[in-house]
Enzyme design. Sequence first.
Site, mmCIF file in Angstrom:
data_model
loop_
_atom_site.group_PDB
_atom_site.id
_atom_site.type_symbol
_atom_site.label_atom_id
_atom_site.label_comp_id
_atom_site.label_asym_id
_atom_site.label_seq_id
_atom_site.Cartn_x
_atom_site.Cartn_y
_atom_site.Cartn_z
ATOM 1 N N HIS A 192 0.820 -1.212 0.000
ATOM 2 C CA HIS A 192 0.000 0.000 0.000
ATOM 3 C C HIS A 192 0.854 1.262 0.000
ATOM 4 O O HIS A 192 0.450 2.286 -0.562
ATOM 5 C CB HIS A 192 -0.933 0.005 1.215
ATOM 6 C CG HIS A 192 -2.140 -0.854 1.046
ATOM 7 N ND1 HIS A 192 -3.397 -0.467 1.456
ATOM 8 C CD2 HIS A 192 -2.295 -2.094 0.495
ATOM 9 C CE1 HIS A 192 -4.266 -1.426 1.166
ATOM 10 N NE2 HIS A 192 -3.619 -2.426 0.596
ATOM 11 N N ASP A 193 2.021 1.205 0.599
ATOM 12 C CA ASP A 193 2.899 2.370 0.580
ATOM 13 C C ASP A 193 3.528 2.549 -0.796
ATOM 14 O O ASP A 193 3.496 3.641 -1.365
ATOM 15 C CB ASP A 193 3.999 2.227 1.635
ATOM 16 C CG ASP A 193 4.911 3.444 1.686
ATOM 17 O OD1 ASP A 193 4.386 4.568 1.828
ATOM 18 O OD2 ASP A 193 6.142 3.279 1.564
ATOM 19 N N SER A 236 5.145 7.274 3.058
ATOM 20 C CA SER A 236 4.086 8.279 3.164
ATOM 21 C C SER A 236 2.847 7.712 3.860
ATOM 22 O O SER A 236 2.068 8.454 4.467
ATOM 23 C CB SER A 236 3.715 8.826 1.786
ATOM 24 O OG SER A 236 3.346 7.778 0.902
ATOM 25 N N GLU A 266 -2.733 9.550 3.811
ATOM 26 C CA GLU A 266 -3.074 8.264 3.192
ATOM 27 C C GLU A 266 -3.771 7.321 4.169
ATOM 28 O O GLU A 266 -4.593 6.488 3.777
ATOM 29 C CB GLU A 266 -1.815 7.607 2.618
ATOM 30 C CG GLU A 266 -1.256 8.328 1.405
ATOM 31 C CD GLU A 266 0.073 7.753 0.944
ATOM 32 O OE1 GLU A 266 0.305 6.538 1.147
ATOM 33 O OE2 GLU A 266 0.892 8.504 0.380
ATOM 34 N N VAL A 320 1.494 3.944 -3.913
ATOM 35 C CA VAL A 320 1.021 5.332 -3.892
ATOM 36 C C VAL A 320 2.236 6.252 -3.775
ATOM 37 O O VAL A 320 2.845 6.364 -2.720
ATOM 38 C CB VAL A 320 0.057 5.579 -2.724
ATOM 39 C CG1 VAL A 320 -0.421 7.027 -2.719
ATOM 40 C CG2 VAL A 320 -1.137 4.619 -2.812
ATOM 41 N N HIS A 324 -0.855 -13.146 -0.812
ATOM 42 C CA HIS A 324 -2.141 -13.533 -0.246
ATOM 43 C C HIS A 324 -2.078 -14.906 0.407
ATOM 44 O O HIS A 324 -3.048 -15.335 1.039
ATOM 45 C CB HIS A 324 -3.219 -13.523 -1.328
ATOM 46 C CG HIS A 324 -3.602 -12.148 -1.774
ATOM 47 N ND1 HIS A 324 -4.408 -11.903 -2.876
ATOM 48 C CD2 HIS A 324 -3.294 -10.925 -1.267
ATOM 49 C CE1 HIS A 324 -4.573 -10.607 -3.012
ATOM 50 N NE2 HIS A 324 -3.905 -9.984 -2.058
ATOM 51 N N ASP A 326 4.164 -19.812 1.287
ATOM 52 C CA ASP A 326 4.515 -20.923 0.400
ATOM 53 C C ASP A 326 3.655 -20.845 -0.858
ATOM 54 O O ASP A 326 2.913 -19.883 -1.064
ATOM 55 C CB ASP A 326 4.343 -22.269 1.121
ATOM 56 C CG ASP A 326 2.917 -22.519 1.612
ATOM 57 O OD1 ASP A 326 1.984 -21.797 1.167
ATOM 58 O OD2 ASP A 326 2.704 -23.420 2.438
ATOM 59 N N ASP A 341 -5.676 -18.064 1.905
ATOM 60 C CA ASP A 341 -5.061 -19.367 1.674
ATOM 61 C C ASP A 341 -5.694 -20.316 2.687
ATOM 62 O O ASP A 341 -5.433 -20.233 3.876
ATOM 63 C CB ASP A 341 -3.549 -19.278 1.882
ATOM 64 C CG ASP A 341 -2.825 -20.582 1.567
ATOM 65 O OD1 ASP A 341 -3.459 -21.651 1.661
ATOM 66 O OD2 ASP A 341 -1.615 -20.537 1.266
ATOM 67 N N SER A 394 -2.660 -23.304 4.186
ATOM 68 C CA SER A 394 -1.605 -22.960 5.159
ATOM 69 C C SER A 394 -1.577 -21.444 5.316
ATOM 70 O O SER A 394 -0.678 -20.778 4.809
ATOM 71 C CB SER A 394 -0.250 -23.496 4.691
ATOM 72 O OG SER A 394 0.035 -23.059 3.364
#
Length: 324
Positions: A70-71, A80, A89, A74, A191, A251, A243, A246
């Site tokens: 996310h940093d 920021s 932000e 942007v 993710h 992984d 996930d 796991s």
Amino acid sequence: MKVPSSAAKAVILGLLLVNFTSLCFGALEVGFYRGKCGVADVESIVRGVVIARFSSDPTIVAALLRMQFHDCFVNGCDASLLLDGPFSEKTAPPNFSVRGFDIIDQAKTAIENVCPGVVSCADIISLATRDAVFLSGGGRYEVQTGRRDGLVSLAANVDLPGPSISVTDAIAAFAKKGLTATDMVLLLGGHTVGITHCSLISDRLYNYQNTGGPDPDMDLALVSILRSTCPQNAAVDNAVALDQMSPLVVDNSFYKQLLMRRGILPIDQALALDSSTKFTVISLANGVKFPAGFGEAMVKLGAVEVLTGTQGEIRRTCAAINGP
């Protein structure tokens, strides 16, 4: 150089072992702080803070990965996102659930105690994220440092890819940051330790595109499992692991699930269906390329639009720019 606009002034006043030493982005380099803090080892200080938190809260891995993404997406990797302010932000809806700021603050305080005014908050984010990934079973990649902290943080600048973005649009968004489609597939592999909430996937479970049924691209057994976690019209917005195999380990099981139509977010599942990305998903699911590939993609992410040299500043505290 990033120069504050007049609209920003109020905010500003308030903001496996893998070695990538051969990769160099601008003025960034591995070991940038070596010899700049006397005998103090900057990276060891950050690592100690992350180890202490991870031992009590392994979910911090996903939090730090999300923070760095996310940093960097942007205005580049300039910390920021850490700046406080009424229009910073942090106040943008996609950042409401970003957490882990206290870890960065703790590491910054520890470093300032032995080496004031030298180490940027932007570098601490990258270092802490790398250490968290390694602790959670991922490859240990070398982090290049030498970033400086930005002076501007505006919620209006936050334009992050959403969970329902198409693969084509996602590739275009990553390309604007100098990242390839393969980089995108690898970075979304973060993710493997992330979560979402029922409100973001309820349409896939109950009324996909107003059909009155679930998304046909989702495995029916998974639909049943998720419906038990996400009852229709529930008052509580429960968390769902991205996930399901796991959820606390970095992984390649995330990609294996995509091949079984068990992706949770629309963009995740689409990676295994779109011709421009599905073969990368297959390769990552069936091989051993993920740890090294993920590390390399994180290095590239960490180099997006960085400030170096005399640009920006080295903040004394991560939540505010330096005063006079």
